[in-house]
Motif scaffolding. Sequence first.
Motif, PDB file in Angstrom:
ATOM      1  N   GLN A  80       0.828  -1.210   0.000  1.00  0.00           N
ATOM      2  CA  GLN A  80       0.000   0.000   0.000  1.00  0.00           C
ATOM      3  C   GLN A  80       0.864   1.262   0.000  1.00  0.00           C
ATOM      4  OE1 GLN A  80      -3.543   0.138  -0.062  1.00  0.00           O
ATOM      5  NE2 GLN A  80      -3.152   2.299  -0.460  1.00  0.00           N
ATOM      6  N   HIS A 121       1.373   6.867 -13.228  1.00  0.00           N
ATOM      7  CA  HIS A 121       0.301   7.342 -14.093  1.00  0.00           C
ATOM      8  C   HIS A 121       0.815   8.392 -15.086  1.00  0.00           C
ATOM      9  CE1 HIS A 121      -3.885   9.074 -14.806  1.00  0.00           C
ATOM     10  NE2 HIS A 121      -3.965   7.808 -15.163  1.00  0.00           N
ATOM     11  N   LEU A 145      -2.716  -4.407   1.502  1.00  0.00           N
ATOM     12  CA  LEU A 145      -3.441  -3.348   0.804  1.00  0.00           C
ATOM     13  C   LEU A 145      -4.721  -2.982   1.525  1.00  0.00           C
ATOM     14  CD1 LEU A 145      -2.967  -4.387  -2.913  1.00  0.00           C
ATOM     15  CD2 LEU A 145      -2.529  -2.111  -2.013  1.00  0.00           C
ATOM     16  N   GLU A 146      -5.081  -1.701   1.400  1.00  0.00           N
ATOM     17  CA  GLU A 146      -6.331  -1.247   1.987  1.00  0.00           C
ATOM     18  C   GLU A 146      -7.500  -1.839   1.198  1.00  0.00           C
ATOM     19  OE1 GLU A 146      -6.850   2.979   1.785  1.00  0.00           O
ATOM     20  OE2 GLU A 146      -8.230   2.967   3.471  1.00  0.00           O
ATOM     21  N   ALA A 151     -10.284  -3.398  -8.702  1.00  0.00           N
ATOM     22  CA  ALA A 151      -9.447  -4.284  -9.518  1.00  0.00           C
ATOM     23  C   ALA A 151      -8.483  -5.077  -8.653  1.00  0.00           C
ATOM     24  CB  ALA A 151      -8.678  -3.461 -10.549  1.00  0.00           C
ATOM     25  N   LEU A 152      -7.926  -4.420  -7.634  1.00  0.00           N
ATOM     26  CA  LEU A 152      -6.974  -5.115  -6.762  1.00  0.00           C
ATOM     27  C   LEU A 152      -7.698  -6.155  -5.903  1.00  0.00           C
ATOM     28  CD1 LEU A 152      -4.749  -2.057  -5.799  1.00  0.00           C
ATOM     29  CD2 LEU A 152      -4.070  -3.987  -7.215  1.00  0.00           C
ATOM     30  N   SER A 197      -8.368  -9.146  -7.981  1.00  0.00           N
ATOM     31  CA  SER A 197      -7.191  -9.872  -8.447  1.00  0.00           C
ATOM     32  C   SER A 197      -6.915 -11.107  -7.590  1.00  0.00           C
ATOM     33  CB  SER A 197      -5.963  -8.962  -8.415  1.00  0.00           C
ATOM     34  OG  SER A 197      -5.523  -8.786  -7.073  1.00  0.00           O
ATOM     35  N   ILE A 248      -1.295  -4.518 -11.043  1.00  0.00           N
ATOM     36  CA  ILE A 248      -1.630  -5.929 -10.797  1.00  0.00           C
ATOM     37  C   ILE A 248      -0.380  -6.794 -10.987  1.00  0.00           C
ATOM     38  CG2 ILE A 248      -3.041  -7.891 -11.559  1.00  0.00           C
ATOM     39  CD1 ILE A 248      -4.991  -6.018 -10.492  1.00  0.00           C
ATOM     40  N   TYR A 268      -2.103   1.362 -16.582  1.00  0.00           N
ATOM     41  CA  TYR A 268      -1.869   1.663 -15.159  1.00  0.00           C
ATOM     42  C   TYR A 268      -2.373   0.508 -14.283  1.00  0.00           C
ATOM     43  CZ  TYR A 268      -2.499   4.208 -10.723  1.00  0.00           C
ATOM     44  OH  TYR A 268      -2.475   4.608  -9.412  1.00  0.00           O
ATOM     45  N   PRO A 272      -4.408   9.548 -10.849  1.00  0.00           N
ATOM     46  CA  PRO A 272      -4.611   8.184 -11.315  1.00  0.00           C
ATOM     47  C   PRO A 272      -5.986   7.628 -10.909  1.00  0.00           C
ATOM     48  CG  PRO A 272      -2.790   8.330  -9.724  1.00  0.00           C
ATOM     49  CD  PRO A 272      -3.425   9.667  -9.792  1.00  0.00           C
ATOM     50  N   PRO A 273      -6.506   6.648 -11.660  1.00  0.00           N
ATOM     51  CA  PRO A 273      -7.801   6.059 -11.306  1.00  0.00           C
ATOM     52  C   PRO A 273      -7.714   5.204 -10.035  1.00  0.00           C
ATOM     53  CG  PRO A 273      -6.824   4.888 -13.166  1.00  0.00           C
ATOM     54  CD  PRO A 273      -5.939   6.065 -12.882  1.00  0.00           C
ATOM     55  N   LEU A 326      -7.912   2.010  -7.957  1.00  0.00           N
ATOM     56  CA  LEU A 326      -7.714   0.607  -8.317  1.00  0.00           C
ATOM     57  C   LEU A 326      -8.308  -0.363  -7.306  1.00  0.00           C
ATOM     58  CD1 LEU A 326      -4.030   0.408  -9.601  1.00  0.00           C
ATOM     59  CD2 LEU A 326      -6.137   0.586 -10.919  1.00  0.00           C
TER      60      LEU A 326
END
Lengths: 157, 194
Positions: free
Chosen positions: A7, A18, B69-70, B10-11, B14, A39, A34, B4-5, B7
């Motif tokens: 994180q 980005h 990850l959060e 998506a994460l 995954s 991933i 991105y 940035p978008p 994520l």
Amino acid sequence: MELPPFQLLLDRYSHDVHRFLIANVGITDADDCYQETWISALRAYPHLQHATNLRGWLLTIAARKAIDLHRARGRAAVTMADLPEHGHVDRPDDDPVWEAVARLPPKQRAAVVLRFLLDAEYATVAASMGISEAAARRNVHEGLSRLRKGHGYEWTA
Amino acid sequence: MSGPPDLSKALEQSGLIDVAYFVEDGPAGSVLLASTSLGLVRVAFLGAERAALEPVLVELSHRLSPRVLESRQRLDTARRELDEFFSGRRRSFEVPLDWALVKPGFTRRVLESTARIPFGQTLSYRGVAALAGNDRAFRAAGTALGSNPLPIVVPCHRVLHAGGGLGGYTGGLEVKRTLLRIEGVLPDTRATST
């Protein structure tokens, strides 16, 4: 190998990754690249051997995603015509120099973007592009020379 | 629009997040909840302005996996149960637990015994040590409780000094008092509110 929590990488380097991708593949494809970059990074992260330059490692992955995309598009399509018209990202979009950078050949463009937009060391430029440090310097210089001749921009490496 | 978008979806999809966490703000201040695929693995009091967040994440990274990850969604159950507990609508936790951060042996037995102290009741350090199989090891029991990686859910706040003193608490004594007030062990006569 004691790695920082993933994180923290996301918090610290998301903007750099980005911006690098927008400058390399354009705003339309940047978001997909991105997501794929992060991933891939998350998948590979626990197996990483060195934690000395995590930013460089992430930009390397991003550079590979950009190269994959360029290959998929074919060489002719690499024009960067789809750069943002307005300030979508915190970079000097209103400066026409970025339009000129966008028209550089892919390697010179990547090298110039890494060196000047992301303020990367030549070692990081080289690692990110999978080339030697000498080749990274050459690409930056050739890119700058082209900008100077074609557009009158004066930058020093 | 800038930057940035997001994520997070998506994460999450995954399947690569080994340790998911989320920070909740409530009567006990900012509380981190972290979960593995097995269950809730860490509850931590972060103090003012979440000062302890990064050290706790580093600890999780080093001891469990760097894929930290959060994720709000992965902590949904724990967050709901904690919220219900704070608002007096829940007396025991059902969220599955992962004991990976607990030292095996006496420490694990002390914390498992603590987990069985019912809502609103308390036990002495010696009482917990006895439940864990050694009533003379009350000092070791205190150490074990101090290392509790799952406070609130494994209710070490229900362990007090035999003489009636509060004993210690990882989140600070004010948090311990807050929890004991919620359970009616201490009278709800607070001069200040959080």
